[in-house]
Design a protein around this motif. Structure first.
Motif, PDB file in Angstrom:
ATOM      1  N   UNK A 131     -73.615 -47.499  37.702  1.00 50.10           N
ATOM      2  CA  UNK A 131     -74.033 -46.312  38.753  1.00 50.10           C
ATOM      3  C   UNK A 131     -73.040 -45.333  39.038  1.00 50.10           C
ATOM      4  N   UNK A 132     -73.016 -44.259  39.203  1.00 44.57           N
ATOM      5  CA  UNK A 132     -72.130 -43.567  40.064  1.00 44.57           C
ATOM      6  C   UNK A 132     -73.317 -42.482  41.218  1.00 44.57           C
ATOM      7  N   UNK A 133     -72.697 -43.047  42.809  1.00 41.84           N
ATOM      8  CA  UNK A 133     -73.742 -42.485  42.998  1.00 41.84           C
ATOM      9  C   UNK A 133     -73.424 -41.717  44.463  1.00 41.84           C
ATOM     10  N   UNK A 134     -73.195 -40.119  44.692  1.00 42.24           N
ATOM     11  CA  UNK A 134     -72.948 -39.359  45.577  1.00 42.24           C
ATOM     12  C   UNK A 134     -73.954 -39.222  46.348  1.00 42.24           C
ATOM     13  N   UNK A 135     -73.438 -39.095  47.528  1.00 46.79           N
ATOM     14  CA  UNK A 135     -74.612 -38.853  48.855  1.00 46.79           C
ATOM     15  C   UNK A 135     -74.175 -37.907  49.128  1.00 46.79           C
ATOM     16  N   UNK A 136     -74.217 -36.688  49.297  1.00 48.89           N
ATOM     17  CA  UNK A 136     -73.798 -35.491  50.070  1.00 48.89           C
ATOM     18  C   UNK A 136     -71.804 -35.751  50.286  1.00 48.89           C
ATOM     19  N   UNK A 158     -63.711 -43.630  50.787  1.00 46.17           N
ATOM     20  CA  UNK A 158     -64.252 -44.386  52.973  1.00 46.17           C
ATOM     21  C   UNK A 158     -64.341 -43.323  53.836  1.00 46.17           C
ATOM     22  N   UNK A 159     -65.402 -42.723  52.692  1.00 46.60           N
ATOM     23  CA  UNK A 159     -66.717 -41.807  54.183  1.00 46.60           C
ATOM     24  C   UNK A 159     -67.931 -42.191  53.713  1.00 46.60           C
ATOM     25  N   UNK A 160     -68.416 -43.091  53.068  1.00 47.69           N
ATOM     26  CA  UNK A 160     -69.660 -43.061  52.234  1.00 47.69           C
ATOM     27  C   UNK A 160     -70.404 -42.468  51.618  1.00 47.69           C
ATOM     28  N   UNK A 161     -69.139 -41.236  51.204  1.00 46.11           N
ATOM     29  CA  UNK A 161     -69.554 -40.286  50.101  1.00 46.11           C
ATOM     30  C   UNK A 161     -70.324 -40.595  48.885  1.00 46.11           C
ATOM     31  N   UNK A 162     -69.862 -42.639  48.083  1.00 44.04           N
ATOM     32  CA  UNK A 162     -69.297 -42.511  46.821  1.00 44.04           C
ATOM     33  C   UNK A 162     -69.314 -43.413  47.146  1.00 44.04           C
ATOM     34  N   UNK A 163     -70.086 -44.485  45.402  1.00 47.21           N
ATOM     35  CA  UNK A 163     -70.439 -46.012  45.478  1.00 47.21           C
ATOM     36  C   UNK A 163     -70.892 -45.977  43.980  1.00 47.21           C
ATOM     37  N   UNK A 164     -69.711 -46.675  43.103  1.00 45.53           N
ATOM     38  CA  UNK A 164     -70.038 -47.529  41.866  1.00 45.53           C
ATOM     39  C   UNK A 164     -70.863 -48.619  42.191  1.00 45.53           C
ATOM     40  N   UNK A 165     -71.719 -48.847  41.257  1.00 40.64           N
ATOM     41  CA  UNK A 165     -72.174 -50.223  40.707  1.00 40.64           C
ATOM     42  C   UNK A 165     -72.808 -50.891  39.357  1.00 40.64           C
ATOM     43  N   UNK A 166     -72.370 -51.312  39.460  1.00 40.08           N
ATOM     44  CA  UNK A 166     -72.064 -51.672  37.258  1.00 40.08           C
ATOM     45  C   UNK A 166     -71.068 -52.439  36.820  1.00 40.08           C
ATOM     46  N   UNK A 173     -62.439 -48.563  34.387  1.00 40.41           N
ATOM     47  CA  UNK A 173     -61.841 -47.111  34.279  1.00 40.41           C
ATOM     48  C   UNK A 173     -62.936 -45.399  34.883  1.00 40.41           C
ATOM     49  N   UNK A 174     -62.921 -45.505  36.167  1.00 40.36           N
ATOM     50  CA  UNK A 174     -63.398 -45.075  36.421  1.00 40.36           C
ATOM     51  C   UNK A 174     -62.515 -43.866  37.678  1.00 40.36           C
ATOM     52  N   UNK A 175     -62.384 -42.526  37.896  1.00 45.33           N
ATOM     53  CA  UNK A 175     -61.680 -41.484  38.961  1.00 45.33           C
ATOM     54  C   UNK A 175     -62.430 -41.428  40.025  1.00 45.33           C
ATOM     55  N   UNK A 176     -62.715 -41.247  41.053  1.00 46.28           N
ATOM     56  CA  UNK A 176     -63.433 -40.133  41.775  1.00 46.28           C
ATOM     57  C   UNK A 176     -62.085 -39.906  42.530  1.00 46.28           C
ATOM     58  N   UNK A 177     -62.029 -38.436  42.711  1.00 47.79           N
ATOM     59  CA  UNK A 177     -61.283 -37.333  43.583  1.00 47.79           C
ATOM     60  C   UNK A 177     -59.809 -37.720  43.479  1.00 47.79           C
ATOM     61  N   UNK A 178     -59.462 -38.395  41.910  1.00 45.42           N
ATOM     62  CA  UNK A 178     -58.010 -39.214  41.769  1.00 45.42           C
ATOM     63  C   UNK A 178     -58.385 -40.389  42.782  1.00 45.42           C
ATOM     64  N   UNK A 179     -58.927 -41.024  43.000  1.00 47.00           N
ATOM     65  CA  UNK A 179     -58.555 -42.334  43.808  1.00 47.00           C
ATOM     66  C   UNK A 179     -59.468 -43.585  42.285  1.00 47.00           C
ATOM     67  N   UNK A 180     -58.944 -44.441  42.048  1.00 44.17           N
ATOM     68  CA  UNK A 180     -58.988 -45.820  40.879  1.00 44.17           C
ATOM     69  C   UNK A 180     -60.014 -46.106  42.042  1.00 44.17           C
ATOM     70  N   UNK A 181     -61.127 -47.050  41.100  1.00 40.73           N
ATOM     71  CA  UNK A 181     -62.481 -47.614  41.234  1.00 40.73           C
ATOM     72  C   UNK A 181     -61.845 -48.978  40.610  1.00 40.73           C
TER      73      UNK A 181
END
Length: 321
Positions: A49-54, A35-43, A17-25
């Motif tokens: 944890x949602x990690x944002x990298x640049x 798809x660009x290496x800037x957001x990943x979810x572990x859990x 139940x998590x959406x990033x920029x409208x993309x369902x995780x």
């Protein structure tokens, strides 16, 4: 006869139940959500944890979303790496981030912009990171909303980090920098809250519960009250409260009960009008605390507080009826 292997069911597949920029995780995209290496979810579906990298997520592809990042995961940690931006696009939704229980960690930065709020959560804990928020309710579509930069229904706790809040309201009746319904606790970090512009009242920090300040550096500017809390306890840290005082005669409004037992509280109006600098409280208890009045005046003085009237030309203690 030909046989085709068809895996119709993946027992490891999960939808979060998590959406990033409208993309369902899901489990299929969680390692690289956008798809660009800037957001990943572990859990899991309960915590993670949602990690944002640049990350640079200006908008959402979901036209019906009320936030760019939406989480219904009960306990979400947001980890910041590098420089990240959320919002600030032409079609920014009402909120930049909307979650349930949120913890922010990491040594990166996060710049947020929303039309009604930047960070909205049930509870929020900020441990570290640099956070800059810009809330501008500058269109009539969200005129009925409060303009709030950081907003929690339950407790908000600041343990560290460097937080700068810019808030304004051009159409909404009120705007707040920090708004926590249940209560706000500040134990460390550097916090700066200031209104950019407003046609209505703008309060820097407000809570219907208890405001507790045990440490940190807190600078709060308001166009009405700088600080408005039902119960207040200040035991440490450095607190600066300033108001342009356009709409009322208060700078700090410590309602019902205030206990100031340590730290330094500096209050001033930014128009150098000494009689407008006031602390309001029905029950004010002071113990070994410095209150500096008229911080912008060249001849500001430090004196013990007289609960019955003026202590010097720059501060007045009153009891609210």
């Amino acid at each position: 006869t030909m046989f085709f292997a068809c895996n119709k069911y993946d027992k490891h597949y999960q939808i979060y139940e998590l959406w990033v920029g409208g993309v369902k995780v899901t489990t299929r995209n969680q390692s690289d959500i956008l798809g660009d290496g800037t957001a990943r979810y572990e859990g899991s579906r309960e915590s993670g944890t949602l990690t944002l990298t640049n990350a640079n997520i200006l908008e959402t592809i979901d036209p019906d979303a009320d936030a760019i990042i939406v989480s219904e995961i009960p306990n979400l940690t947001l980890k910041l790496e590098g420089d990240n931006r959320i919002g600030m696009g032409e079609n920014t939704p009402v909120n930049a981030v909307a979650t349930r229980n949120l913890t922010i960690i990491g040594d990166g930065s996060l710049a947020l912009s929303g039309r009604a709020s930047c960070l909205k959560a049930d509870t929020m804990i900020i441990e570290s990171g640099r956070i800059d928020t810009y809330i501008k309710t500058a269109d009539e579509e969200v005129a009925s909303f409060l303009g709030v930069a950081l907003w929690t229904q339950d407790q908000m706790v600041i343990n560290g980090g460097d937080i700068s809040v810019h808030y304004m309201a051009l159409f909404s009746p009120l705007s707040y920098g920090f708004y926590s319904v249940a209560g706000l606790e500040i134990n460390g970090g550097i916090i700066r809250i200031s209104p950019d512009d407003s046609r209505f009242m703008a309060v820097g920090l407000i809570t219907s519960g208890q405001l507790t300040i045990n440490g940190g550096e807190v600078s709060v500017y308001g166009l009405d009250d700088a600080i408005n809390a039902k119960f207040t306890h200040i035991s440490g840290g450095e607190v600066l409260a300033q108001s342009l005082d356009y709409f009322a005669d208060g700078v700090c409004r410590l309602v019902t009960k205030a206990e100031i037992t340590g730290g330094v509280l500096t209050i001033s109006d930014m128009q150098h009008n000494p009689k407008s600098v006031k602390l309001f409280s029905n029950d004010l208890q002071l113990d070994s605390v410095q209150i500096i009045a008229g911080a912008n005046e060249t001849n500001a003085v430090r004196k013990e507080i007289d609960n019955y009237g003026y202590t010097d030309p720059y501060i007045r203690i009153e009891k609210e009826e």
